[in-house]
Write a protein that holds these residues in place. Structure first.
Motif, PDB file in Angstrom:
ATOM      1  N   ILE A  45       2.617  -0.753  12.501  1.00 53.61           N
ATOM      2  CA  ILE A  45       2.958  -0.935  11.169  1.00 53.61           C
ATOM      3  C   ILE A  45       2.006  -1.724  10.169  1.00 53.61           C
ATOM      4  O   ILE A  45       1.679  -1.424   9.136  1.00 53.61           O
ATOM      5  CB  ILE A  45       4.434  -1.689  11.050  1.00 53.61           C
ATOM      6  CG1 ILE A  45       5.356  -0.867  11.750  1.00 53.61           C
ATOM      7  CG2 ILE A  45       4.913  -2.082   9.739  1.00 53.61           C
ATOM      8  CD1 ILE A  45       6.900  -1.498  12.044  1.00 53.61           C
ATOM      9  N   GLU A  46       1.554  -2.680  10.959  1.00 57.63           N
ATOM     10  CA  GLU A  46       0.545  -3.479   9.969  1.00 57.63           C
ATOM     11  C   GLU A  46      -0.657  -2.487   9.807  1.00 57.63           C
ATOM     12  O   GLU A  46      -1.376  -2.484   8.719  1.00 57.63           O
ATOM     13  CB  GLU A  46      -0.077  -4.525  10.791  1.00 57.63           C
ATOM     14  CG  GLU A  46       0.984  -5.709  10.865  1.00 57.63           C
ATOM     15  CD  GLU A  46       0.727  -6.772  11.949  1.00 57.63           C
ATOM     16  OE1 GLU A  46      -0.140  -6.864  12.836  1.00 57.63           O
ATOM     17  OE2 GLU A  46       1.193  -8.011  11.933  1.00 57.63           O
ATOM     18  N   LEU A  47      -1.094  -1.759  10.758  1.00 57.24           N
ATOM     19  CA  LEU A  47      -2.370  -0.862  10.785  1.00 57.24           C
ATOM     20  C   LEU A  47      -1.874   0.258   9.632  1.00 57.24           C
ATOM     21  O   LEU A  47      -2.874   0.692   8.802  1.00 57.24           O
ATOM     22  CB  LEU A  47      -2.744  -0.296  12.212  1.00 57.24           C
ATOM     23  CG  LEU A  47      -3.129  -1.260  13.042  1.00 57.24           C
ATOM     24  CD1 LEU A  47      -3.564  -0.592  14.443  1.00 57.24           C
ATOM     25  CD2 LEU A  47      -4.553  -1.607  12.396  1.00 57.24           C
ATOM     26  N   GLN A  48      -0.911   0.718   9.768  1.00 56.42           N
ATOM     27  CA  GLN A  48      -0.320   1.819   8.755  1.00 56.42           C
ATOM     28  C   GLN A  48      -0.521   1.238   7.243  1.00 56.42           C
ATOM     29  O   GLN A  48      -1.028   1.890   6.427  1.00 56.42           O
ATOM     30  CB  GLN A  48       0.981   2.227   8.940  1.00 56.42           C
ATOM     31  CG  GLN A  48       1.178   3.073  10.337  1.00 56.42           C
ATOM     32  CD  GLN A  48       2.426   3.521  10.299  1.00 56.42           C
ATOM     33  OE1 GLN A  48       2.773   3.343  11.516  1.00 56.42           O
ATOM     34  NE2 GLN A  48       3.270   3.838   9.523  1.00 56.42           N
ATOM     35  N   LYS A  49      -0.152  -0.003   7.106  1.00 54.63           N
ATOM     36  CA  LYS A  49      -0.162  -0.577   5.634  1.00 54.63           C
ATOM     37  C   LYS A  49      -1.634  -0.920   5.456  1.00 54.63           C
ATOM     38  O   LYS A  49      -1.922  -0.719   4.013  1.00 54.63           O
ATOM     39  CB  LYS A  49       0.706  -1.896   5.744  1.00 54.63           C
ATOM     40  CG  LYS A  49       2.162  -1.639   6.143  1.00 54.63           C
ATOM     41  CD  LYS A  49       3.062  -2.972   5.705  1.00 54.63           C
ATOM     42  CE  LYS A  49       4.472  -2.820   5.759  1.00 54.63           C
ATOM     43  NZ  LYS A  49       5.191  -3.985   5.929  1.00 54.63           N
ATOM     44  N   GLN A  50      -2.277  -1.371   6.191  1.00 54.72           N
ATOM     45  CA  GLN A  50      -3.835  -1.597   5.964  1.00 54.72           C
ATOM     46  C   GLN A  50      -4.610  -0.214   5.607  1.00 54.72           C
ATOM     47  O   GLN A  50      -5.264  -0.215   4.731  1.00 54.72           O
ATOM     48  CB  GLN A  50      -4.513  -2.437   7.161  1.00 54.72           C
ATOM     49  CG  GLN A  50      -4.127  -3.717   7.443  1.00 54.72           C
ATOM     50  CD  GLN A  50      -4.659  -4.325   8.571  1.00 54.72           C
ATOM     51  OE1 GLN A  50      -5.489  -3.603   9.408  1.00 54.72           O
ATOM     52  NE2 GLN A  50      -4.173  -5.509   8.779  1.00 54.72           N
ATOM     53  N   VAL A  51      -4.317   0.661   6.314  1.00 52.34           N
ATOM     54  CA  VAL A  51      -5.054   2.075   5.919  1.00 52.34           C
ATOM     55  C   VAL A  51      -4.386   2.778   4.549  1.00 52.34           C
ATOM     56  O   VAL A  51      -5.087   3.030   3.672  1.00 52.34           O
ATOM     57  CB  VAL A  51      -4.659   3.064   7.151  1.00 52.34           C
ATOM     58  CG1 VAL A  51      -5.124   4.307   6.975  1.00 52.34           C
ATOM     59  CG2 VAL A  51      -5.627   2.605   8.685  1.00 52.34           C
ATOM     60  N   GLY A  52      -2.936   2.523   4.631  1.00 54.62           N
ATOM     61  CA  GLY A  52      -2.434   2.994   3.284  1.00 54.62           C
ATOM     62  C   GLY A  52      -3.230   2.103   2.125  1.00 54.62           C
ATOM     63  O   GLY A  52      -3.323   2.702   1.027  1.00 54.62           O
ATOM     64  N   ALA A  53      -3.157   0.829   2.449  1.00 56.80           N
ATOM     65  CA  ALA A  53      -3.880   0.188   1.149  1.00 56.80           C
ATOM     66  C   ALA A  53      -5.227   0.598   0.798  1.00 56.80           C
ATOM     67  O   ALA A  53      -5.764   0.659  -0.380  1.00 56.80           O
ATOM     68  CB  ALA A  53      -3.808  -1.388   1.294  1.00 56.80           C
ATOM     69  N   ALA A  54      -5.825   0.817   1.752  1.00 60.84           N
ATOM     70  CA  ALA A  54      -7.037   1.239   1.560  1.00 60.84           C
ATOM     71  C   ALA A  54      -7.449   2.685   0.940  1.00 60.84           C
ATOM     72  O   ALA A  54      -8.295   2.940   0.001  1.00 60.84           O
ATOM     73  CB  ALA A  54      -8.054   1.524   3.012  1.00 60.84           C
ATOM     74  N   PHE A  80       2.095   7.489   2.676  1.00 55.74           N
ATOM     75  CA  PHE A  80       0.871   7.088   3.336  1.00 55.74           C
ATOM     76  C   PHE A  80       0.322   5.548   2.908  1.00 55.74           C
ATOM     77  O   PHE A  80       0.044   4.993   3.522  1.00 55.74           O
ATOM     78  CB  PHE A  80      -0.192   8.101   3.387  1.00 55.74           C
ATOM     79  CG  PHE A  80       0.168   9.531   3.820  1.00 55.74           C
ATOM     80  CD1 PHE A  80       0.816   9.487   4.927  1.00 55.74           C
ATOM     81  CD2 PHE A  80      -0.348  10.544   3.042  1.00 55.74           C
ATOM     82  CE1 PHE A  80       1.384  10.934   5.547  1.00 55.74           C
ATOM     83  CE2 PHE A  80       0.003  11.758   3.777  1.00 55.74           C
ATOM     84  CZ  PHE A  80       0.589  11.935   4.673  1.00 55.74           C
ATOM     85  N   GLU A  81       0.328   5.604   1.304  1.00 53.18           N
ATOM     86  CA  GLU A  81      -0.218   4.346   0.596  1.00 53.18           C
ATOM     87  C   GLU A  81       0.522   3.305   0.865  1.00 53.18           C
ATOM     88  O   GLU A  81       0.045   2.135   0.846  1.00 53.18           O
ATOM     89  CB  GLU A  81      -0.270   4.641  -0.905  1.00 53.18           C
ATOM     90  CG  GLU A  81      -1.808   5.819  -0.994  1.00 53.18           C
ATOM     91  CD  GLU A  81      -1.860   5.897  -2.568  1.00 53.18           C
ATOM     92  OE1 GLU A  81      -1.309   5.229  -3.592  1.00 53.18           O
ATOM     93  OE2 GLU A  81      -2.958   6.622  -2.985  1.00 53.18           O
ATOM     94  N   ASN A  82       1.803   3.468   1.014  1.00 53.95           N
ATOM     95  CA  ASN A  82       2.715   2.489   1.535  1.00 53.95           C
ATOM     96  C   ASN A  82       3.086   2.087   2.755  1.00 53.95           C
ATOM     97  O   ASN A  82       3.839   1.187   3.301  1.00 53.95           O
ATOM     98  CB  ASN A  82       4.043   2.614   0.728  1.00 53.95           C
ATOM     99  CG  ASN A  82       3.813   2.467  -0.616  1.00 53.95           C
ATOM    100  OD1 ASN A  82       3.343   1.575  -1.345  1.00 53.95           O
ATOM    101  ND2 ASN A  82       4.333   3.621  -1.482  1.00 53.95           N
ATOM    102  N   GLY A  83       2.059   2.865   3.611  1.00 52.95           N
ATOM    103  CA  GLY A  83       2.271   2.364   4.825  1.00 52.95           C
ATOM    104  C   GLY A  83       3.625   2.573   5.780  1.00 52.95           C
ATOM    105  O   GLY A  83       3.885   2.461   6.864  1.00 52.95           O
ATOM    106  N   LYS A  84       4.123   3.843   5.175  1.00 57.74           N
ATOM    107  CA  LYS A  84       5.403   4.224   5.777  1.00 57.74           C
ATOM    108  C   LYS A  84       5.464   5.359   6.681  1.00 57.74           C
ATOM    109  O   LYS A  84       6.438   5.816   7.394  1.00 57.74           O
ATOM    110  CB  LYS A  84       6.565   4.462   4.763  1.00 57.74           C
ATOM    111  CG  LYS A  84       6.701   3.109   3.799  1.00 57.74           C
ATOM    112  CD  LYS A  84       7.735   3.516   2.629  1.00 57.74           C
ATOM    113  CE  LYS A  84       8.088   2.264   1.744  1.00 57.74           C
ATOM    114  NZ  LYS A  84       8.884   2.511   0.697  1.00 57.74           N
TER     115      LYS A  84
END
Length: 71
Positions: A5-14, A43-47
């Motif tokens: 979940i943390e990785l998804q959020k980081q990639v989404g923010a990038a 995607f951008e929100n890491g969901k």
């Protein structure tokens, strides 16, 4: 080690950072990738998990390297 979940959020923010740096709106990215705005927002929100195909489409449309999403 970061959780999924943390990785998804980081990639989404990038992805959001790179899209905004390129001056693209979600609508413009939707048109360029044929990926719906709802999915792009998720995607951008890491969901949502991203496939390699999606990462490549996004990087090509934004005109950045796929690796830029992981920095």
């Amino acid at each position: 080690m970061a959780s999924l979940i943390e990785l998804q959020k980081q990639v989404g923010a990038a992805i959001r950072r790179e899209r905004q740096a390129a001056g693209l709106s979600l609508r413009e990215l939707e048109t360029a990738t044929a990926i719906g705005r709802g999915h792009l927002s998720n995607f951008e929100n890491g969901k949502t998990n991203l496939t390699l195909d999606t990462i490549l489409k996004l990087a090509y449309a934004i005109n950045c390297r796929p690796a830029d999403f992981f920095i």
